[in-house]
Structure formats: C-alpha cells, structure tokens
Design a protein around this motif. Structure first.
Motif, mmCIF file in Angstrom:
data_model
loop_
_atom_site.group_PDB
_atom_site.id
_atom_site.type_symbol
_atom_site.label_atom_id
_atom_site.label_comp_id
_atom_site.label_asym_id
_atom_site.label_seq_id
_atom_site.Cartn_x
_atom_site.Cartn_y
_atom_site.Cartn_z
ATOM 1 N N VAL A 33 0.837 -1.204 0.000
ATOM 2 C CA VAL A 33 0.000 0.000 0.000
ATOM 3 C C VAL A 33 0.869 1.249 0.000
ATOM 4 O O VAL A 33 0.581 2.222 -0.698
ATOM 5 N N PHE A 36 2.058 1.791 -3.374
ATOM 6 C CA PHE A 36 0.975 2.329 -4.201
ATOM 7 C C PHE A 36 0.807 3.825 -3.954
ATOM 8 O O PHE A 36 0.681 4.611 -4.905
ATOM 9 N N TYR A 96 -7.105 10.038 -1.758
ATOM 10 C CA TYR A 96 -7.359 8.622 -1.449
ATOM 11 C C TYR A 96 -6.046 7.850 -1.346
ATOM 12 O O TYR A 96 -5.838 7.081 -0.393
ATOM 13 N N MET A 97 -5.155 8.033 -2.313
ATOM 14 C CA MET A 97 -3.885 7.309 -2.297
ATOM 15 C C MET A 97 -3.079 7.668 -1.053
ATOM 16 O O MET A 97 -2.465 6.804 -0.416
ATOM 17 N N LEU A 162 -10.059 0.435 1.657
ATOM 18 C CA LEU A 162 -9.855 -0.184 0.347
ATOM 19 C C LEU A 162 -11.156 -0.786 -0.187
ATOM 20 O O LEU A 162 -11.525 -0.562 -1.345
ATOM 21 N N ALA A 166 -13.287 1.302 -3.278
ATOM 22 C CA ALA A 166 -12.874 0.731 -4.561
ATOM 23 C C ALA A 166 -13.787 1.104 -5.725
ATOM 24 O O ALA A 166 -13.301 1.559 -6.769
ATOM 25 N N VAL A 169 -13.383 4.907 -6.614
ATOM 26 C CA VAL A 169 -12.072 5.225 -7.188
ATOM 27 C C VAL A 169 -11.988 4.755 -8.634
ATOM 28 O O VAL A 169 -11.464 5.465 -9.504
ATOM 29 N N GLN A 170 -12.523 3.579 -8.925
ATOM 30 C CA GLN A 170 -12.514 3.094 -10.298
ATOM 31 C C GLN A 170 -13.314 4.025 -11.203
ATOM 32 O O GLN A 170 -12.909 4.312 -12.338
ATOM 33 N N ARG A 248 -2.409 -1.272 -10.282
ATOM 34 C CA ARG A 248 -1.853 -1.500 -8.945
ATOM 35 C C ARG A 248 -2.953 -1.484 -7.888
ATOM 36 O O ARG A 248 -2.885 -2.214 -6.886
ATOM 37 N N HIS A 249 -3.969 -0.658 -8.108
ATOM 38 C CA HIS A 249 -5.097 -0.609 -7.182
ATOM 39 C C HIS A 249 -5.848 -1.936 -7.205
ATOM 40 O O HIS A 249 -6.206 -2.485 -6.151
ATOM 41 N N GLN A 250 -6.086 -2.466 -8.394
ATOM 42 C CA GLN A 250 -6.759 -3.757 -8.503
ATOM 43 C C GLN A 250 -5.938 -4.858 -7.844
ATOM 44 O O GLN A 250 -6.504 -5.787 -7.246
#
Length: 266
Positions: A33, A36, A96-97, A162, A166, A169-170, A248-250
C-alpha cells in the motif's frame, strides 16, 4: 537488576500492544500500500494536461476569424468552469492514495486540507465525459476520506477503506481517462485551426516584400508542429500513468482477505 527487568517488561508489553492493535507498518500488504501511495506523483501529468486544456482559447485566438472567435469564446467560458471540476478529480484520487499511505503507517501525509478542498463536490459535464455516476462517486469518496482522517493507522482501517472506496475510485479513474481523450480531441481541433491557417496563408505571402513575415511564420509553423507532437507524447504518458495506478489498485484489492461476515442479531 530490578530496574532492567521492569524496563524489559514494559518493552515487551508495548510490543504486544502494537501487534494486537494491528500495526499498519508490519505486513507485506501495508508495504504494498505504501508503494501504491508513492505512485501519487504520476497524477501530475493529468493535472498538467487539464491546465493546458483550460487555456485552449488563448492559444487559438490569434488564428481565428471573427465568426470562429465568437464561438470559441463561448466555449472558453464553459471550459473554465468545467476545468475547476476536472482538477478536483485528481485531488480526490490523490487524497485517497495518500489516505491509504497514512493508514499503512506513512506519516508524511496530512489530509485535512485536501479533504476540505473536496468539499462542495463537482458538477456533471456529460458532453465532456463526466456524468452523474462520476459525481456520485466523488461525493461518496469525499465522505469516506473525511472519516479516514481521524482513523487510526491500523490494518483493519486500511482494509475497510480499500473495500469501501474501490468502486468510487474506479469510477473516478475512468472519468479521468475520458477527459484525457477529450483533451486529445481538443488538441487535434486546435492543431487543425492553427496549422491550417498557417499552411493556407503562408504561400500567399510575397517572397520579396514579406520575407520577414514568411520567415517568422515558418518558424512558428515548425514550433507548433513540435508542440502538438510533444502533447501527443505527454497524453500517451498520462494515460499510461492512470492505467498503472488502476492496475496497482486492482492488485491491492485482489490481495484483500475476505470481508468478515456480518454477525446475526440474537
């Protein structure tokens, strides 16, 4: 001897508390994380292209006739308003990141100002690729991040964010890709206007009486061709950066343990 034993006992107890509390800095997941979160600077390329899109009219204006100028001026007013929302998308994903990074134990991130900057939300611009789905996703992410500001840096809080964020964010990453395509189309239109005018007018300049004009116009033409070529490279790179962040998030989501089943009420 007693003092040494007492100190050792305190250290041992503190270590147990950290382990039992789910310290966010001690697992392979939290390390991933933090890696990321370190990708956040890659969002800058999207921001730069958004600002370039914002000032499209200023670059086009010297090459427009009166009728085209009136139309482009009207589009510019709308573009300025839209770009205020477009840059907020980047702010939301960035916050968010960094929130994930903070929950994973990286203390360099201070999110309060960023979350405050997301207040008020964004508007939909359906003809530009930003619709109500993205508006709702941004609002949902804002609420989640507001709660995460005060959350302890623990693995449970990290996994909760997360899971919960999710989908939003997508949606926001998809919207940013839509807008990068909009910027590409806008740049192609600008290129047609600018180079089209130069290519049309330059041959009619008198080689003897307007030598300086021809020379300057030729230099400008070459510079503009290079500018649009570089924009194409930057646009491709920005799309690649967003794709990398999405991938990378996925990967982080795929590594999450199954969510605990809700407890039944007696």
């Amino acid at each position: 001897m007693r003092q040494y034993s007492y100190t050792a006992l305190l250290c041992c107890a503190a270590s147990c508390i950290v382990l039992l509390g789910g310290c966010a800095s001690s697992t392979p997941q939290t390390a991933a994380v933090r890696d990321f979160a370190a990708l956040a600077p890659k969002l800058q390329s999207y921001h730069e292209l958004t600002e370039r899109y914002r000032y499209t009219y200023q670059r086009e204006q010297p090459f427009l006739d009166a009728a085209a100028d009136a139309s482009e001026r009207q589009q510019d007013r709308e573009r300025q308003q839209a770009c205020n929302d477009f840059v907020k998308l980047q702010s939301g994903v960035l916050a968010y990141m960094q929130a994930l990074g903070r929950l994973a134990g990286d203390k360099q991130y201070d999110l309060e100002d960023q979350v405050k900057g997301m207040a008020g939300g964004i508007r939909a611009w359906p003809d530009k690729g930003l619709d109500e789905r993205h508006v709702n996703a941004f609002a949902g992410l804002t609420r989640l991040l507001a709660r995460s500001v005060t959350a302890p840096a623990q693995q449970t809080a990290l996994q909760d964010l997360l899971r919960a964020a999710a989908p939003a964010v997508q949606q926001l990453l998809d919207a940013m890709q839509n807008l990068l395509r909009l910027y590409q189309r806008s740049s192609e239109n600008e290129q047609a206007i600018v180079l089209g005018m130069l290519e049309t007018e330059l041959p009619y300049a008198d080689p003897q009486r307007q030598r300086l004009l021809r020379a300057l116009a030729g230099v400008l033409q070459q510079e503009k061709r290079q500018e649009y070529h570089l924009f194409g490279l930057r646009s491709t790179l920005a799309r690649q950066h967003l794709a990398t962040i999405a991938e990378r998030h996925q990967a982080l989501l795929a590594q999450l343990p199954a969510a605990p089943a809700p407890q039944e009420r007696p």
